[in-house]
Scaffold this motif. Structure first.
Motif, PDB file in Angstrom:
ATOM      1  N   SER A  97       0.828  -1.162  -0.222  1.00  0.00           N
ATOM      2  CA  SER A  97       0.012   0.068   0.029  1.00  0.00           C
ATOM      3  C   SER A  97       0.812   1.147  -0.039  1.00  0.00           C
ATOM      4  CB  SER A  97      -0.938   0.000   1.108  1.00  0.00           C
ATOM      5  OG  SER A  97      -0.010   0.551   2.500  1.00  0.00           O
ATOM      6  N   GLY A  98       2.262   1.234   0.429  1.00  0.00           N
ATOM      7  CA  GLY A  98       3.148   2.239   0.507  1.00  0.00           C
ATOM      8  C   GLY A  98       2.906   2.884   1.816  1.00  0.00           C
ATOM      9  N   ARG A  99       2.209   2.525   2.726  1.00  0.00           N
ATOM     10  CA  ARG A  99       1.988   3.595   3.957  1.00  0.00           C
ATOM     11  C   ARG A  99       2.735   2.876   4.898  1.00  0.00           C
ATOM     12  NH1 ARG A  99      -3.662   2.697   2.643  1.00  0.00           N
ATOM     13  NH2 ARG A  99      -3.774   0.602   3.736  1.00  0.00           N
ATOM     14  N   LEU A 100       3.247   1.628   4.908  1.00  0.00           N
ATOM     15  CA  LEU A 100       4.268   1.159   5.882  1.00  0.00           C
ATOM     16  C   LEU A 100       5.632   1.027   5.387  1.00  0.00           C
ATOM     17  CD1 LEU A 100       4.444  -0.386   8.550  1.00  0.00           C
ATOM     18  CD2 LEU A 100       3.821  -2.513   7.446  1.00  0.00           C
ATOM     19  N   ARG A 101       6.678   1.457   5.987  1.00  0.00           N
ATOM     20  CA  ARG A 101       8.001   1.138   5.827  1.00  0.00           C
ATOM     21  C   ARG A 101       8.894   0.936   6.829  1.00  0.00           C
ATOM     22  NH1 ARG A 101      10.460   5.725   4.656  1.00  0.00           N
ATOM     23  NH2 ARG A 101       9.125   7.282   5.647  1.00  0.00           N
ATOM     24  N   PHE A 102      10.057   0.560   6.759  1.00  0.00           N
ATOM     25  CA  PHE A 102      10.844   0.189   7.995  1.00  0.00           C
ATOM     26  C   PHE A 102      12.105   0.636   7.724  1.00  0.00           C
ATOM     27  CE2 PHE A 102       7.603  -3.118   7.955  1.00  0.00           C
ATOM     28  CZ  PHE A 102       7.188  -3.031   9.345  1.00  0.00           C
ATOM     29  N   SER A 103      12.833   1.092   8.795  1.00  0.00           N
ATOM     30  CA  SER A 103      14.317   1.912   8.771  1.00  0.00           C
ATOM     31  C   SER A 103      14.983   1.647  10.036  1.00  0.00           C
ATOM     32  CB  SER A 103      13.724   3.068   8.652  1.00  0.00           C
ATOM     33  OG  SER A 103      15.066   4.114   8.732  1.00  0.00           O
ATOM     34  N   THR A 104      16.207   1.865   9.889  1.00  0.00           N
ATOM     35  CA  THR A 104      17.020   1.815  11.181  1.00  0.00           C
ATOM     36  C   THR A 104      17.287   3.281  11.573  1.00  0.00           C
ATOM     37  OG1 THR A 104      19.031   1.277   9.896  1.00  0.00           O
ATOM     38  CG2 THR A 104      18.094  -0.639  11.041  1.00  0.00           C
ATOM     39  N   ASP A 105      17.024   4.274  10.893  1.00  0.00           N
ATOM     40  CA  ASP A 105      17.501   5.750  10.775  1.00  0.00           C
ATOM     41  C   ASP A 105      16.544   6.349  12.010  1.00  0.00           C
ATOM     42  OD1 ASP A 105      18.244   8.308  10.560  1.00  0.00           O
ATOM     43  OD2 ASP A 105      17.910   8.108   8.262  1.00  0.00           O
ATOM     44  N   PHE A 106      16.999   6.507  13.038  1.00  0.00           N
ATOM     45  CA  PHE A 106      16.412   7.354  13.940  1.00  0.00           C
ATOM     46  C   PHE A 106      15.931   8.979  13.856  1.00  0.00           C
ATOM     47  CE2 PHE A 106      15.056   4.695  17.436  1.00  0.00           C
ATOM     48  CZ  PHE A 106      15.804   3.386  17.062  1.00  0.00           C
ATOM     49  N   ASP A 107      17.137   9.564  12.944  1.00  0.00           N
ATOM     50  CA  ASP A 107      16.794  10.821  12.380  1.00  0.00           C
ATOM     51  C   ASP A 107      15.409  10.782  11.524  1.00  0.00           C
ATOM     52  OD1 ASP A 107      19.255  12.163  13.626  1.00  0.00           O
ATOM     53  OD2 ASP A 107      20.451  11.205  11.964  1.00  0.00           O
ATOM     54  N   GLU A 108      15.486   9.973  10.740  1.00  0.00           N
ATOM     55  CA  GLU A 108      14.318   9.825   9.913  1.00  0.00           C
ATOM     56  C   GLU A 108      12.897   9.902  10.565  1.00  0.00           C
ATOM     57  OE1 GLU A 108      14.108   6.570   6.811  1.00  0.00           O
ATOM     58  OE2 GLU A 108      12.449   7.328   6.082  1.00  0.00           O
ATOM     59  N   ALA A 109      13.067   8.883  11.581  1.00  0.00           N
ATOM     60  CA  ALA A 109      11.870   8.676  12.391  1.00  0.00           C
ATOM     61  C   ALA A 109      11.458   9.941  13.326  1.00  0.00           C
ATOM     62  CB  ALA A 109      12.179   7.631  13.484  1.00  0.00           C
ATOM     63  N   ALA A 110      12.528  10.228  13.862  1.00  0.00           N
ATOM     64  CA  ALA A 110      12.238  11.666  14.586  1.00  0.00           C
ATOM     65  C   ALA A 110      11.625  12.781  13.684  1.00  0.00           C
ATOM     66  CB  ALA A 110      13.617  12.219  15.241  1.00  0.00           C
ATOM     67  N   ARG A 111      12.003  12.944  12.392  1.00  0.00           N
ATOM     68  CA  ARG A 111      11.394  13.975  11.431  1.00  0.00           C
ATOM     69  C   ARG A 111      10.110  13.490  11.037  1.00  0.00           C
ATOM     70  NH1 ARG A 111      16.643  13.850   8.894  1.00  0.00           N
ATOM     71  NH2 ARG A 111      15.827  12.318   7.454  1.00  0.00           N
TER      72      ARG A 111
END
Ligand code: UGA
Length: 470
Positions: free
Chosen positions: A77-91
Protein backbone atom coordinates in the motif's frame (compact mmCIF):
# COMPACT_ATOMS: atom_id res chain seq x y z
CA UNK A 1 0.02 14.03 4.50
CA UNK A 2 -0.25 15.38 8.00
CA UNK A 3 -3.22 17.67 8.50
CA UNK A 4 -3.45 19.86 11.57
CA UNK A 5 -6.13 21.94 13.27
CA UNK A 6 -5.46 24.96 15.43
CA UNK A 7 -7.73 27.01 17.61
CA UNK A 8 -6.40 30.17 19.26
CA UNK A 9 -6.13 28.77 22.79
CA UNK A 10 -5.44 25.12 21.95
CA UNK A 11 -2.19 23.86 20.49
CA UNK A 12 -2.57 22.07 17.17
CA UNK A 13 -3.01 18.34 16.84
CA UNK A 14 -2.18 16.24 13.81
CA UNK A 15 -5.63 14.95 12.79
CA UNK A 16 -4.15 12.20 10.65
CA UNK A 17 -0.81 11.73 12.39
CA UNK A 18 2.21 10.13 10.81
CA UNK A 19 3.52 7.45 13.12
CA UNK A 20 6.83 5.93 14.00
CA UNK A 21 6.93 2.62 15.87
CA UNK A 22 10.17 1.99 17.74
CA UNK A 23 10.97 -1.69 18.34
CA UNK A 24 9.55 -4.13 15.81
CA UNK A 25 9.25 -7.35 17.81
CA UNK A 26 5.92 -9.13 18.47
CA UNK A 27 4.28 -5.94 19.69
CA UNK A 28 5.84 -3.31 17.43
CA UNK A 29 5.67 -5.18 14.12
CA UNK A 30 2.02 -5.97 14.76
CA UNK A 31 1.23 -2.43 15.86
CA UNK A 32 2.99 -0.92 12.83
CA UNK A 33 1.20 -3.17 10.32
CA UNK A 34 -2.18 -2.66 12.01
CA UNK A 35 -1.85 1.14 12.16
CA UNK A 36 -0.99 1.12 8.45
CA UNK A 37 -4.06 -1.08 7.87
CA UNK A 38 -6.12 1.57 9.67
CA UNK A 39 -4.95 4.08 7.05
CA UNK A 40 -1.97 5.78 8.69
CA UNK A 41 1.51 6.32 7.28
CA UNK A 42 3.82 4.32 9.52
CA UNK A 43 7.59 3.99 9.83
CA UNK A 44 8.83 1.00 11.86
CA UNK A 45 12.26 1.58 13.41
CA UNK A 46 14.67 -0.74 15.16
CA UNK A 47 18.41 -0.98 15.83
CA UNK A 48 18.30 -4.63 14.67
CA UNK A 49 19.26 -4.48 10.98
CA UNK A 50 18.41 -8.14 10.39
CA UNK A 51 14.85 -7.69 11.67
CA UNK A 52 14.36 -4.52 9.65
CA UNK A 53 15.70 -6.18 6.48
CA UNK A 54 13.31 -9.12 6.97
CA UNK A 55 10.28 -6.88 7.50
CA UNK A 56 11.24 -4.67 4.55
CA UNK A 57 11.31 -7.73 2.33
CA UNK A 58 7.85 -8.75 3.57
CA UNK A 59 8.92 -11.48 5.98
CA UNK A 60 7.77 -11.58 9.62
CA UNK A 61 10.73 -12.94 11.62
CA UNK A 62 8.46 -14.80 14.09
CA UNK A 63 5.23 -16.79 13.92
CA UNK A 64 2.05 -14.78 14.41
CA UNK A 65 -1.09 -15.91 12.56
CA UNK A 66 -2.32 -13.36 9.99
CA UNK A 67 0.59 -10.95 10.40
CA UNK A 68 2.57 -12.13 7.39
CA UNK A 69 -0.34 -11.42 4.99
CA UNK A 70 -1.03 -8.05 6.61
CA UNK A 71 2.63 -7.02 6.36
CA UNK A 72 2.83 -7.83 2.65
CA UNK A 73 -0.45 -6.02 2.00
CA UNK A 74 0.57 -2.89 3.91
CA UNK A 75 4.06 -2.72 2.38
CA UNK A 76 2.38 -2.81 -1.02
CA UNK A 77 0.00 0.00 0.00
CA UNK A 78 3.05 2.26 0.44
CA UNK A 79 1.85 3.35 3.90
CA UNK A 80 4.23 1.05 5.80
CA UNK A 81 8.02 1.33 5.73
CA UNK A 82 10.88 0.14 7.92
CA UNK A 83 14.19 1.79 8.76
CA UNK A 84 17.09 1.79 11.19
CA UNK A 85 17.42 5.57 10.87
CA UNK A 86 16.27 7.39 14.02
CA UNK A 87 16.84 10.82 12.39
CA UNK A 88 14.27 9.89 9.79
CA UNK A 89 11.87 8.63 12.47
CA UNK A 90 12.22 11.84 14.49
CA UNK A 91 11.46 13.99 11.43
CA UNK A 92 8.67 11.75 10.18
CA UNK A 93 6.46 11.07 13.19
CA UNK A 94 3.80 13.19 14.84
CA UNK A 95 3.19 10.29 17.18
CA UNK A 96 6.01 7.91 18.18
CA UNK A 97 5.06 4.57 19.73
CA UNK A 98 7.64 2.90 21.97
CA UNK A 99 7.20 -0.87 21.61
CA UNK A 100 10.54 -2.25 22.81
CA UNK A 101 10.84 -5.15 25.25
CA UNK A 102 11.16 -4.90 29.03
CA UNK A 103 12.51 -8.35 29.94
CA UNK A 104 13.32 -9.46 33.45
CA UNK A 105 16.73 -8.16 34.51
CA UNK A 106 19.50 -10.75 34.51
CA UNK A 107 20.28 -10.40 38.21
CA UNK A 108 16.95 -9.43 39.85
CA UNK A 109 13.16 -9.75 39.51
CA UNK A 110 12.98 -6.12 38.31
CA UNK A 111 12.19 -5.15 34.72
CA UNK A 112 15.17 -4.25 32.59
CA UNK A 113 14.38 -0.78 31.24
CA UNK A 114 17.54 -0.41 29.16
CA UNK A 115 15.70 -0.67 25.85
CA UNK A 116 12.90 1.74 26.81
CA UNK A 117 15.41 4.30 28.08
CA UNK A 118 17.53 3.96 24.95
CA UNK A 119 14.54 4.25 22.61
CA UNK A 120 13.21 7.37 24.33
CA UNK A 121 16.67 8.94 24.38
CA UNK A 122 17.27 8.14 20.71
CA UNK A 123 14.02 9.81 19.68
CA UNK A 124 13.76 12.67 22.15
CA UNK A 125 17.29 13.91 21.50
CA UNK A 126 16.36 14.32 17.83
CA UNK A 127 12.83 15.77 17.95
CA UNK A 128 12.64 19.53 17.46
CA UNK A 129 8.90 20.10 17.01
CA UNK A 130 5.57 19.41 18.68
CA UNK A 131 5.09 15.65 18.85
CA UNK A 132 3.91 12.92 21.18
CA UNK A 133 5.92 9.95 22.40
CA UNK A 134 3.60 7.12 23.45
CA UNK A 135 4.91 4.32 25.63
CA UNK A 136 3.30 0.94 24.96
CA UNK A 137 5.92 -1.24 26.63
CA UNK A 138 5.05 -2.76 30.03
CA UNK A 139 6.93 -0.73 32.65
CA UNK A 140 7.03 -0.33 36.44
CA UNK A 141 4.84 2.48 37.64
CA UNK A 142 6.80 5.72 37.90
CA UNK A 143 8.72 5.14 34.67
CA UNK A 144 6.68 7.64 32.62
CA UNK A 145 7.21 10.37 35.19
CA UNK A 146 10.96 9.79 35.09
CA UNK A 147 10.99 9.71 31.29
CA UNK A 148 8.98 12.95 31.12
CA UNK A 149 11.76 14.69 33.01
CA UNK A 150 14.37 13.10 30.81
CA UNK A 151 12.58 14.29 27.66
CA UNK A 152 12.43 17.84 29.02
CA UNK A 153 16.21 17.71 29.59
CA UNK A 154 17.30 16.36 26.23
CA UNK A 155 14.67 17.21 23.61
CA UNK A 156 15.42 20.16 21.31
CA UNK A 157 11.61 20.59 21.25
CA UNK A 158 11.53 21.07 25.05
CA UNK A 159 7.98 21.07 26.44
CA UNK A 160 6.56 20.77 22.90
CA UNK A 161 7.45 17.10 23.06
CA UNK A 162 5.11 15.23 25.40
CA UNK A 163 4.88 11.70 26.74
CA UNK A 164 1.77 9.54 27.11
CA UNK A 165 1.34 5.92 28.21
CA UNK A 166 -0.93 3.61 26.29
CA UNK A 167 -0.57 -0.01 27.46
CA UNK A 168 -1.38 -2.82 25.04
CA UNK A 169 -3.23 -6.00 25.93
CA UNK A 170 -2.60 -8.09 22.85
CA UNK A 171 -2.11 -11.82 23.17
CA UNK A 172 0.41 -13.66 21.05
CA UNK A 173 -1.46 -15.80 18.58
CA UNK A 174 -4.26 -13.23 18.36
CA UNK A 175 -2.09 -10.13 18.07
CA UNK A 176 -3.59 -8.74 14.85
CA UNK A 177 -7.18 -9.16 15.95
CA UNK A 178 -6.47 -7.83 19.45
CA UNK A 179 -4.84 -4.72 17.94
CA UNK A 180 -7.58 -4.02 15.42
CA UNK A 181 -10.42 -4.90 17.81
CA UNK A 182 -9.16 -4.24 21.34
CA UNK A 183 -11.40 -4.82 24.40
CA UNK A 184 -10.54 -1.33 25.54
CA UNK A 185 -8.07 1.51 25.05
CA UNK A 186 -6.27 3.13 27.94
CA UNK A 187 -4.76 6.60 27.54
CA UNK A 188 -2.44 7.76 30.30
CA UNK A 189 -1.94 11.45 29.60
CA UNK A 190 -0.55 14.55 31.27
CA UNK A 191 -2.39 17.13 29.13
CA UNK A 192 -5.55 17.63 27.13
CA UNK A 193 -3.44 18.01 23.99
CA UNK A 194 -1.91 14.57 24.51
CA UNK A 195 -5.37 13.07 24.92
CA UNK A 196 -6.64 14.68 21.73
CA UNK A 197 -3.53 13.67 19.81
CA UNK A 198 -3.83 10.06 20.96
CA UNK A 199 -7.54 10.06 20.13
CA UNK A 200 -6.66 11.15 16.59
CA UNK A 201 -4.17 8.29 16.35
CA UNK A 202 -6.85 5.75 17.32
CA UNK A 203 -9.79 7.49 15.64
CA UNK A 204 -10.66 4.54 13.35
CA UNK A 205 -11.14 2.28 16.39
CA UNK A 206 -13.74 4.54 17.93
CA UNK A 207 -16.04 3.78 15.01
CA UNK A 208 -16.28 0.30 16.62
CA UNK A 209 -17.24 1.93 19.93
CA UNK A 210 -14.09 0.63 21.61
CA UNK A 211 -14.32 1.64 25.29
CA UNK A 212 -11.73 4.25 26.28
CA UNK A 213 -10.37 4.92 29.76
CA UNK A 214 -8.50 8.21 30.07
CA UNK A 215 -6.30 8.45 33.12
CA UNK A 216 -2.99 9.71 34.48
CA UNK A 217 0.39 8.25 33.55
CA UNK A 218 0.89 6.20 36.74
CA UNK A 219 -2.53 4.54 36.51
CA UNK A 220 -2.01 3.67 32.85
CA UNK A 221 1.28 1.97 33.70
CA UNK A 222 -0.42 0.10 36.52
CA UNK A 223 -3.39 -1.10 34.44
CA UNK A 224 -1.16 -3.37 32.44
CA UNK A 225 0.61 -5.09 35.32
CA UNK A 226 -2.62 -5.27 37.30
CA UNK A 227 -4.35 -7.00 34.37
CA UNK A 228 -1.53 -9.49 33.84
CA UNK A 229 -1.30 -10.17 37.60
CA UNK A 230 -5.02 -10.86 37.72
CA UNK A 231 -4.79 -13.31 34.81
CA UNK A 232 -1.77 -15.04 36.35
CA UNK A 233 -3.60 -15.27 39.69
CA UNK A 234 -6.65 -16.82 38.05
CA UNK A 235 -4.52 -19.50 36.37
CA UNK A 236 -2.62 -20.23 39.57
CA UNK A 237 -5.89 -20.32 41.49
CA UNK A 238 -7.24 -23.22 39.44
CA UNK A 239 -3.83 -24.89 39.55
CA UNK A 240 -3.83 -24.57 43.34
CA UNK A 241 -7.24 -26.26 43.29
CA UNK A 242 -5.62 -28.99 41.17
CA UNK A 243 -3.15 -29.58 44.02
CA UNK A 244 -6.04 -29.90 46.47
CA UNK A 245 -7.81 -32.26 44.07
CA UNK A 246 -4.73 -34.46 43.95
CA UNK A 247 -4.85 -34.80 47.74
CA UNK A 248 -8.57 -35.55 47.86
CA UNK A 249 -9.21 -37.65 44.77
CA UNK A 250 -11.39 -34.91 43.28
CA UNK A 251 -11.20 -33.95 39.60
CA UNK A 252 -10.06 -30.41 38.76
CA UNK A 253 -11.58 -30.46 35.26
CA UNK A 254 -15.01 -31.18 36.72
CA UNK A 255 -14.39 -28.50 39.33
CA UNK A 256 -13.34 -25.88 36.73
CA UNK A 257 -16.34 -26.75 34.60
CA UNK A 258 -18.71 -26.23 37.53
CA UNK A 259 -17.02 -22.96 38.57
CA UNK A 260 -17.11 -21.59 35.03
CA UNK A 261 -20.92 -21.41 34.98
CA UNK A 262 -20.85 -18.79 37.71
CA UNK A 263 -20.83 -15.68 35.54
CA UNK A 264 -18.95 -13.80 38.27
CA UNK A 265 -16.08 -16.27 37.88
CA UNK A 266 -16.25 -17.25 34.19
CA UNK A 267 -14.33 -19.98 32.44
CA UNK A 268 -11.60 -17.99 30.74
CA UNK A 269 -8.10 -18.35 32.18
CA UNK A 270 -9.44 -21.10 34.39
CA UNK A 271 -7.80 -23.88 32.43
CA UNK A 272 -5.71 -26.06 34.74
CA UNK A 273 -2.47 -27.64 33.62
CA UNK A 274 1.17 -26.85 33.24
CA UNK A 275 0.67 -23.18 34.09
CA UNK A 276 1.61 -19.90 32.53
CA UNK A 277 4.79 -18.90 30.76
CA UNK A 278 5.89 -16.59 27.97
CA UNK A 279 7.52 -13.20 27.79
CA UNK A 280 4.81 -11.41 29.80
CA UNK A 281 2.94 -12.99 32.71
CA UNK A 282 5.92 -14.47 34.63
CA UNK A 283 8.20 -11.46 34.37
CA UNK A 284 5.36 -8.98 34.90
CA UNK A 285 4.28 -10.43 38.24
CA UNK A 286 7.90 -10.47 39.39
CA UNK A 287 8.59 -6.91 38.29
CA UNK A 288 5.33 -5.76 39.89
CA UNK A 289 6.18 -7.37 43.23
CA UNK A 290 9.64 -5.85 43.10
CA UNK A 291 8.30 -2.37 42.33
CA UNK A 292 5.65 -2.61 45.05
CA UNK A 293 8.37 -3.53 47.54
CA UNK A 294 10.42 -0.52 46.42
CA UNK A 295 7.36 1.66 46.99
CA UNK A 296 6.87 0.23 50.50
CA UNK A 297 3.64 -1.64 49.62
CA UNK A 298 5.17 -5.07 49.07
CA UNK A 299 2.63 -6.67 51.40
CA UNK A 300 -0.23 -5.63 49.14
CA UNK A 301 0.99 -7.92 46.37
CA UNK A 302 2.90 -10.50 48.43
CA UNK A 303 0.37 -13.10 47.23
CA UNK A 304 1.96 -12.84 43.79
CA UNK A 305 5.01 -14.68 45.17
CA UNK A 306 2.66 -17.58 45.89
CA UNK A 307 1.07 -17.26 42.44
CA UNK A 308 4.57 -17.66 41.00
CA UNK A 309 5.40 -20.64 43.26
CA UNK A 310 2.16 -22.48 42.44
CA UNK A 311 2.96 -21.98 38.78
CA UNK A 312 6.50 -23.33 39.08
CA UNK A 313 5.32 -26.34 41.13
CA UNK A 314 3.09 -27.42 38.23
CA UNK A 315 6.16 -27.95 36.08
CA UNK A 316 7.81 -30.13 38.74
CA UNK A 317 4.60 -32.08 39.26
CA UNK A 318 4.35 -32.74 35.50
CA UNK A 319 7.83 -34.25 35.62
CA UNK A 320 6.61 -36.42 38.54
CA UNK A 321 3.66 -37.64 36.45
CA UNK A 322 5.90 -38.54 33.52
CA UNK A 323 8.26 -40.36 35.89
CA UNK A 324 5.34 -42.27 37.41
CA UNK A 325 4.06 -43.15 33.92
CA UNK A 326 7.55 -44.38 33.02
CA UNK A 327 7.41 -46.81 35.94
CA UNK A 328 9.23 -44.70 38.52
CA UNK A 329 12.51 -44.12 36.70
CA UNK A 330 13.24 -41.61 33.95
CA UNK A 331 16.79 -42.68 33.20
CA UNK A 332 16.72 -44.33 29.78
CA UNK A 333 12.95 -43.87 29.29
CA UNK A 334 11.96 -42.70 25.79
CA UNK A 335 9.75 -39.63 26.23
CA UNK A 336 8.04 -37.75 23.40
CA UNK A 337 7.67 -34.10 24.44
CA UNK A 338 4.88 -32.65 22.31
CA UNK A 339 5.22 -28.87 22.30
CA UNK A 340 7.92 -26.37 23.19
CA UNK A 341 6.19 -22.99 22.73
CA UNK A 342 4.68 -21.34 25.81
CA UNK A 343 1.27 -21.71 24.19
CA UNK A 344 -0.17 -22.81 20.83
CA UNK A 345 -0.13 -20.54 17.77
CA UNK A 346 3.15 -19.03 18.88
CA UNK A 347 6.82 -19.87 18.32
CA UNK A 348 7.79 -18.06 21.53
CA UNK A 349 9.77 -20.19 23.98
CA UNK A 350 10.50 -17.48 26.54
CA UNK A 351 9.91 -19.02 29.99
CA UNK A 352 7.96 -21.79 28.24
CA UNK A 353 6.64 -24.40 30.69
CA UNK A 354 6.79 -27.04 27.93
CA UNK A 355 10.46 -26.57 27.22
CA UNK A 356 11.26 -26.33 30.91
CA UNK A 357 9.63 -29.71 31.53
CA UNK A 358 11.45 -31.25 28.53
CA UNK A 359 14.73 -29.94 29.91
CA UNK A 360 14.04 -31.33 33.41
CA UNK A 361 13.14 -34.73 31.96
CA UNK A 362 16.38 -34.70 29.99
CA UNK A 363 18.36 -33.72 33.09
CA UNK A 364 16.93 -36.77 34.87
CA UNK A 365 18.30 -38.97 32.11
CA UNK A 366 15.23 -39.50 29.93
CA UNK A 367 15.74 -39.94 26.20
CA UNK A 368 13.61 -36.92 25.23
CA UNK A 369 12.47 -36.08 21.74
CA UNK A 370 10.84 -32.66 21.40
CA UNK A 371 8.50 -31.66 18.60
CA UNK A 372 6.72 -28.34 18.17
CA UNK A 373 4.97 -27.36 14.91
CA UNK A 374 6.52 -23.88 14.91
CA UNK A 375 8.92 -23.46 17.83
CA UNK A 376 11.54 -26.16 17.17
CA UNK A 377 14.02 -23.61 15.84
CA UNK A 378 13.71 -21.22 18.78
CA UNK A 379 13.73 -24.13 21.23
CA UNK A 380 16.89 -25.50 19.65
CA UNK A 381 18.54 -22.11 20.01
CA UNK A 382 17.58 -22.01 23.72
CA UNK A 383 18.42 -25.67 24.48
CA UNK A 384 20.70 -27.09 21.80
CA UNK A 385 21.35 -30.26 23.85
CA UNK A 386 17.78 -31.55 23.49
CA UNK A 387 16.89 -33.77 20.54
CA UNK A 388 14.26 -32.32 18.19
CA UNK A 389 11.99 -34.34 15.91
CA UNK A 390 10.66 -33.11 12.56
CA UNK A 391 7.12 -34.34 13.08
CA UNK A 392 4.78 -35.62 15.73
CA UNK A 393 5.03 -39.11 14.22
CA UNK A 394 8.82 -38.96 14.55
CA UNK A 395 8.68 -37.73 18.13
CA UNK A 396 6.37 -40.48 19.38
CA UNK A 397 8.01 -43.39 17.52
CA UNK A 398 8.89 -46.01 20.13
CA UNK A 399 8.06 -43.71 23.08
CA UNK A 400 7.55 -45.18 26.54
CA UNK A 401 5.60 -42.07 27.56
CA UNK A 402 4.08 -39.26 25.51
CA UNK A 403 3.91 -35.88 27.28
CA UNK A 404 1.58 -33.29 25.79
CA UNK A 405 3.06 -29.97 26.90
CA UNK A 406 1.62 -27.34 24.51
CA UNK A 407 -1.94 -27.78 23.28
CA UNK A 408 -1.44 -27.30 19.53
CA UNK A 409 -4.52 -28.41 17.58
CA UNK A 410 -2.35 -30.98 15.79
CA UNK A 411 -1.80 -32.76 19.10
CA UNK A 412 -5.28 -32.32 20.53
CA UNK A 413 -6.86 -33.69 17.36
CA UNK A 414 -4.48 -36.64 16.88
CA UNK A 415 -6.09 -40.06 16.52
CA UNK A 416 -5.33 -42.14 19.65
CA UNK A 417 -5.29 -45.36 17.59
CA UNK A 418 -2.82 -44.05 15.02
CA UNK A 419 -0.63 -42.58 17.73
CA UNK A 420 -0.87 -45.84 19.66
CA UNK A 421 0.51 -47.80 16.71
CA UNK A 422 3.76 -45.83 16.90
CA UNK A 423 4.55 -45.83 20.61
CA UNK A 424 6.14 -48.58 22.69
CA UNK A 425 3.62 -48.07 25.53
CA UNK A 426 0.23 -46.39 25.38
CA UNK A 427 0.91 -43.98 28.23
CA UNK A 428 0.26 -40.27 27.93
CA UNK A 429 0.57 -37.33 30.32
CA UNK A 430 -1.80 -34.56 29.27
CA UNK A 431 -0.05 -31.50 30.70
CA UNK A 432 -2.62 -29.15 29.16
CA UNK A 433 -5.92 -30.98 29.74
CA UNK A 434 -6.40 -30.79 26.01
CA UNK A 435 -7.11 -34.39 25.07
CA UNK A 436 -10.33 -36.31 24.93
CA UNK A 437 -9.29 -38.62 27.75
CA UNK A 438 -12.30 -40.91 27.22
CA UNK A 439 -11.26 -41.55 23.59
CA UNK A 440 -7.67 -42.26 24.65
CA UNK A 441 -8.74 -44.62 27.43
CA UNK A 442 -11.09 -46.40 25.01
CA UNK A 443 -8.05 -46.95 22.76
CA UNK A 444 -6.21 -48.56 25.65
CA UNK A 445 -4.10 -45.62 26.77
CA UNK A 446 -3.21 -44.85 30.35
CA UNK A 447 -3.92 -41.12 30.68
CA UNK A 448 -2.53 -38.95 33.47
CA UNK A 449 -3.29 -35.26 34.11
CA UNK A 450 -2.49 -32.85 36.92
CA UNK A 451 -5.30 -32.62 39.44
CA UNK A 452 -7.24 -35.59 38.08
CA UNK A 453 -7.52 -39.14 39.42
CA UNK A 454 -5.66 -41.81 37.44
CA UNK A 455 -9.01 -43.15 36.28
CA UNK A 456 -11.28 -40.25 35.41
CA UNK A 457 -14.02 -39.31 32.99
CA UNK A 458 -14.35 -36.11 31.01
CA UNK A 459 -16.73 -33.61 32.65
CA UNK A 460 -20.32 -33.96 31.44
CA UNK A 461 -22.56 -30.94 31.24
CA UNK A 462 -26.21 -31.79 30.73
CA UNK A 463 -29.38 -29.76 30.55
CA UNK A 464 -30.71 -29.73 34.08
CA UNK A 465 -33.51 -32.13 34.93
CA UNK A 466 -36.80 -30.42 35.77
CA UNK A 467 -37.08 -29.83 39.46
CA UNK A 468 -39.69 -31.88 41.30
CA UNK A 469 -40.11 -29.10 43.80
CA UNK A 470 -42.50 -26.34 42.95
C1 UGA B 1 -0.60 -12.01 28.03
C2 UGA B 1 -1.96 -11.33 28.28
O1 UGA B 1 -3.01 -12.30 28.12
C3 UGA B 1 -2.18 -10.18 27.31
O2 UGA B 1 -3.41 -9.51 27.59
C4 UGA B 1 -1.00 -9.20 27.44
O3 UGA B 1 -1.14 -8.11 26.54
C5 UGA B 1 0.29 -9.94 27.15
O4 UGA B 1 0.44 -11.02 28.10
C6 UGA B 1 1.42 -8.97 27.32
O5 UGA B 1 1.73 -8.59 28.46
O6 UGA B 1 1.95 -8.48 26.31
P1 UGA B 1 0.30 -13.78 26.25
O7 UGA B 1 1.57 -13.77 27.03
O8 UGA B 1 0.36 -13.69 24.76
O9 UGA B 1 -0.65 -12.59 26.73
O10 UGA B 1 -0.41 -15.16 26.59
P2 UGA B 1 -1.74 -15.63 27.34
O11 UGA B 1 -2.75 -16.02 26.34
O12 UGA B 1 -2.12 -14.69 28.39
O13 UGA B 1 -1.20 -16.98 28.03
C7 UGA B 1 -0.16 -16.92 29.01
C8 UGA B 1 0.14 -18.27 29.56
O14 UGA B 1 -0.91 -18.73 30.40
C9 UGA B 1 0.36 -19.38 28.51
O15 UGA B 1 1.49 -20.11 28.87
C10 UGA B 1 -0.91 -20.20 28.61
O16 UGA B 1 -0.69 -21.53 28.25
C11 UGA B 1 -1.25 -20.06 30.07
N1 UGA B 1 -2.69 -20.25 30.39
C12 UGA B 1 -3.63 -19.41 29.90
C13 UGA B 1 -3.07 -21.28 31.23
O17 UGA B 1 -2.22 -22.06 31.72
N2 UGA B 1 -4.40 -21.44 31.56
C14 UGA B 1 -5.34 -20.61 31.06
O18 UGA B 1 -6.53 -20.81 31.40
C15 UGA B 1 -4.96 -19.57 30.21
Amino acid sequence: MTSTTRTPDRPEIAEHPRMSVVGVGYLGATHAACMAALGFEVLGVDIDEVKIAALRSGRVPFFEPGLQELLVEQLASGRLRFSTDFDEAARFGDVHFICVGTPQAADSPAADLTYVDAAVDALASRIDRRALIVGKSTVPTGTAERLTERIREIAPAGAELELAWNPEFLREGFAVDDTLHPDRLVFGVASEWAERQLAAAYAPLFADETPLVVTDLATAELVKVAANSFLATKISYINAMAEVCEATGADVDHLASALSFDSRIGGRFLKPGLGFGGGCLPKDIRAFTHRAEELGVGQAVAFLHEVDHINTRRRLRTVDLVREAAGGELRGAAVAALGAAFKPDSDDVRDAPALDVARMLWLEGADVRVYDPHANENAHRAYPDLVYADSMADAVEGADVVALLTEWAEFAEADPEELGDRVANRRIVDGRHALDGDAYRAAGWEVRSLGRPAVSEEPRVEASVPSRRR
